[in-house]
Design a protein around this motif. Sequence first.
Motif, PDB file in Angstrom:
ATOM      1  N   MET A   1       0.840  -1.172   0.000  1.00 18.06           N
ATOM      2  CA  MET A   1       0.000   0.000   0.000  1.00 18.06           C
ATOM      3  C   MET A   1       0.894   1.248   0.000  1.00 18.06           C
ATOM      4  N   GLU A   2       0.571   2.202  -0.814  1.00 19.73           N
ATOM      5  CA  GLU A   2       1.337   3.439  -0.928  1.00 19.73           C
ATOM      6  C   GLU A   2       1.122   4.322   0.300  1.00 19.73           C
ATOM      7  N   PRO A   3       2.171   5.007   0.760  1.00 19.56           N
ATOM      8  CA  PRO A   3       2.000   5.943   1.883  1.00 19.56           C
ATOM      9  C   PRO A   3       1.068   7.089   1.498  1.00 19.56           C
ATOM     10  N   LEU A   4       0.373   7.641   2.489  1.00 22.83           N
ATOM     11  CA  LEU A   4      -0.544   8.748   2.239  1.00 22.83           C
ATOM     12  C   LEU A   4       0.185  10.053   1.959  1.00 22.83           C
ATOM     13  N   PHE A   5       1.392  10.201   2.512  1.00 25.06           N
ATOM     14  CA  PHE A   5       2.157  11.426   2.322  1.00 25.06           C
ATOM     15  C   PHE A   5       3.636  11.130   2.478  1.00 25.06           C
ATOM     16  N   ASP A   6       4.441  12.062   2.040  1.00 20.41           N
ATOM     17  CA  ASP A   6       5.890  11.933   2.155  1.00 20.41           C
ATOM     18  C   ASP A   6       6.310  12.475   3.519  1.00 20.41           C
ATOM     19  N   SER A   7       6.585  11.584   4.427  1.00 19.94           N
ATOM     20  CA  SER A   7       6.882  11.940   5.810  1.00 19.94           C
ATOM     21  C   SER A   7       8.077  12.879   5.936  1.00 19.94           C
ATOM     22  N   GLN A  12      10.369  18.354   6.664  1.00 22.23           N
ATOM     23  CA  GLN A  12      11.206  19.428   6.136  1.00 22.23           C
ATOM     24  C   GLN A  12      10.408  20.728   6.029  1.00 22.23           C
ATOM     25  N   TYR A  13       9.179  20.642   5.552  1.00 24.00           N
ATOM     26  CA  TYR A  13       8.341  21.839   5.449  1.00 24.00           C
ATOM     27  C   TYR A  13       8.110  22.447   6.836  1.00 24.00           C
ATOM     28  N   ILE A  14       7.765  21.600   7.803  1.00 25.30           N
ATOM     29  CA  ILE A  14       7.498  22.106   9.155  1.00 25.30           C
ATOM     30  C   ILE A  14       8.741  22.771   9.729  1.00 25.30           C
ATOM     31  N   LEU A  15       9.889  22.120   9.602  1.00 21.62           N
ATOM     32  CA  LEU A  15      11.110  22.650  10.205  1.00 21.62           C
ATOM     33  C   LEU A  15      11.665  23.872   9.476  1.00 21.62           C
ATOM     34  N   LEU A  16      11.487  23.934   8.160  1.00 26.44           N
ATOM     35  CA  LEU A  16      12.071  25.043   7.398  1.00 26.44           C
ATOM     36  C   LEU A  16      11.100  26.184   7.118  1.00 26.44           C
ATOM     37  N   THR A  41       1.551  26.362  16.681  1.00 25.74           N
ATOM     38  CA  THR A  41       2.749  25.720  17.208  1.00 25.74           C
ATOM     39  C   THR A  41       2.413  24.322  17.706  1.00 25.74           C
ATOM     40  N   CYS A  42       1.321  24.213  18.446  1.00 25.02           N
ATOM     41  CA  CYS A  42       0.888  22.912  18.964  1.00 25.02           C
ATOM     42  C   CYS A  42       0.634  21.926  17.828  1.00 25.02           C
ATOM     43  N   TYR A  43      -0.131  22.335  16.834  1.00 25.35           N
ATOM     44  CA  TYR A  43      -0.472  21.421  15.757  1.00 25.35           C
ATOM     45  C   TYR A  43       0.703  21.118  14.829  1.00 25.35           C
ATOM     46  N   CYS A  44       1.607  22.045  14.652  1.00 25.47           N
ATOM     47  CA  CYS A  44       2.818  21.754  13.870  1.00 25.47           C
ATOM     48  C   CYS A  44       3.672  20.710  14.583  1.00 25.47           C
ATOM     49  N   LEU A  45       3.847  20.864  15.893  1.00 26.58           N
ATOM     50  CA  LEU A  45       4.643  19.891  16.641  1.00 26.58           C
ATOM     51  C   LEU A  45       3.965  18.524  16.662  1.00 26.58           C
ATOM     52  N   SER A  46       2.658  18.510  16.775  1.00 23.13           N
ATOM     53  CA  SER A  46       1.932  17.235  16.731  1.00 23.13           C
ATOM     54  C   SER A  46       2.096  16.566  15.372  1.00 23.13           C
ATOM     55  N   GLY A  47       1.979  17.355  14.316  1.00 18.27           N
ATOM     56  CA  GLY A  47       2.169  16.817  12.975  1.00 18.27           C
ATOM     57  C   GLY A  47       3.575  16.296  12.764  1.00 18.27           C
ATOM     58  N   LEU A  48       4.544  16.997  13.315  1.00 22.20           N
ATOM     59  CA  LEU A  48       5.931  16.558  13.225  1.00 22.20           C
ATOM     60  C   LEU A  48       6.111  15.219  13.932  1.00 22.20           C
ATOM     61  N   SER A  49       5.513  15.066  15.095  1.00 15.58           N
ATOM     62  CA  SER A  49       5.599  13.814  15.830  1.00 15.58           C
ATOM     63  C   SER A  49       4.943  12.669  15.048  1.00 15.58           C
ATOM     64  N   VAL A  64      12.939   4.366  13.342  1.00 19.26           N
ATOM     65  CA  VAL A  64      14.308   4.201  12.858  1.00 19.26           C
ATOM     66  C   VAL A  64      14.914   5.584  12.608  1.00 19.26           C
ATOM     67  N   ARG A  65      16.214   5.638  12.642  1.00 21.95           N
ATOM     68  CA  ARG A  65      16.942   6.897  12.484  1.00 21.95           C
ATOM     69  C   ARG A  65      16.570   7.631  11.194  1.00 21.95           C
ATOM     70  N   SER A  66      16.378   6.881  10.128  1.00 22.02           N
ATOM     71  CA  SER A  66      16.092   7.500   8.829  1.00 22.02           C
ATOM     72  C   SER A  66      14.691   8.109   8.754  1.00 22.02           C
ATOM     73  N   ALA A  67      13.830   7.842   9.744  1.00 24.02           N
ATOM     74  CA  ALA A  67      12.481   8.403   9.745  1.00 24.02           C
ATOM     75  C   ALA A  67      12.434   9.799  10.353  1.00 24.02           C
ATOM     76  N   VAL A  68      13.533  10.226  10.978  1.00 20.93           N
ATOM     77  CA  VAL A  68      13.590  11.529  11.641  1.00 20.93           C
ATOM     78  C   VAL A  68      14.491  12.451  10.823  1.00 20.93           C
ATOM     79  N   LEU A  69      13.942  13.550  10.356  1.00 22.39           N
ATOM     80  CA  LEU A  69      14.736  14.504   9.585  1.00 22.39           C
ATOM     81  C   LEU A  69      15.678  15.256  10.521  1.00 22.39           C
ATOM     82  N   GLY A  70      16.930  15.366  10.117  1.00 20.27           N
ATOM     83  CA  GLY A  70      17.922  16.047  10.946  1.00 20.27           C
ATOM     84  C   GLY A  70      18.467  15.112  12.003  1.00 20.27           C
TER      85      GLY A  70
END
Length: 100
Positions: A1-7, A12-16, A41-49, A64-70
Amino acid sequence: MEPLFDSLALQQYILLCSQSLQVQDGGLRDKPGKSRDYYHTCYCLSGLSVCQRYQTEDEETAPVRSAVLGPYSNLLEPVHPLFNVVLKQYYQAHEFFRSL
């Protein structure tokens, strides 16, 4: 099954793009050009999590390490994606109200 979005792209969008330009003030916003506030701020951090744990099968297991940007220190506490609360508090509340 294809992912719903590019995690990683969403992280990257949230952080940058969502961070306020006034670093001393902090906060996140929903899109460039808008002001930061507690709500966004709350919803951006929740989305990031949610993005960081998007492909994990078990909320008890760290992503896994590769799932976390930065750096891996960017990893946030897991949140419930529907109720927007930290999972630990969600489980405590669920147990409390289930016992009533």
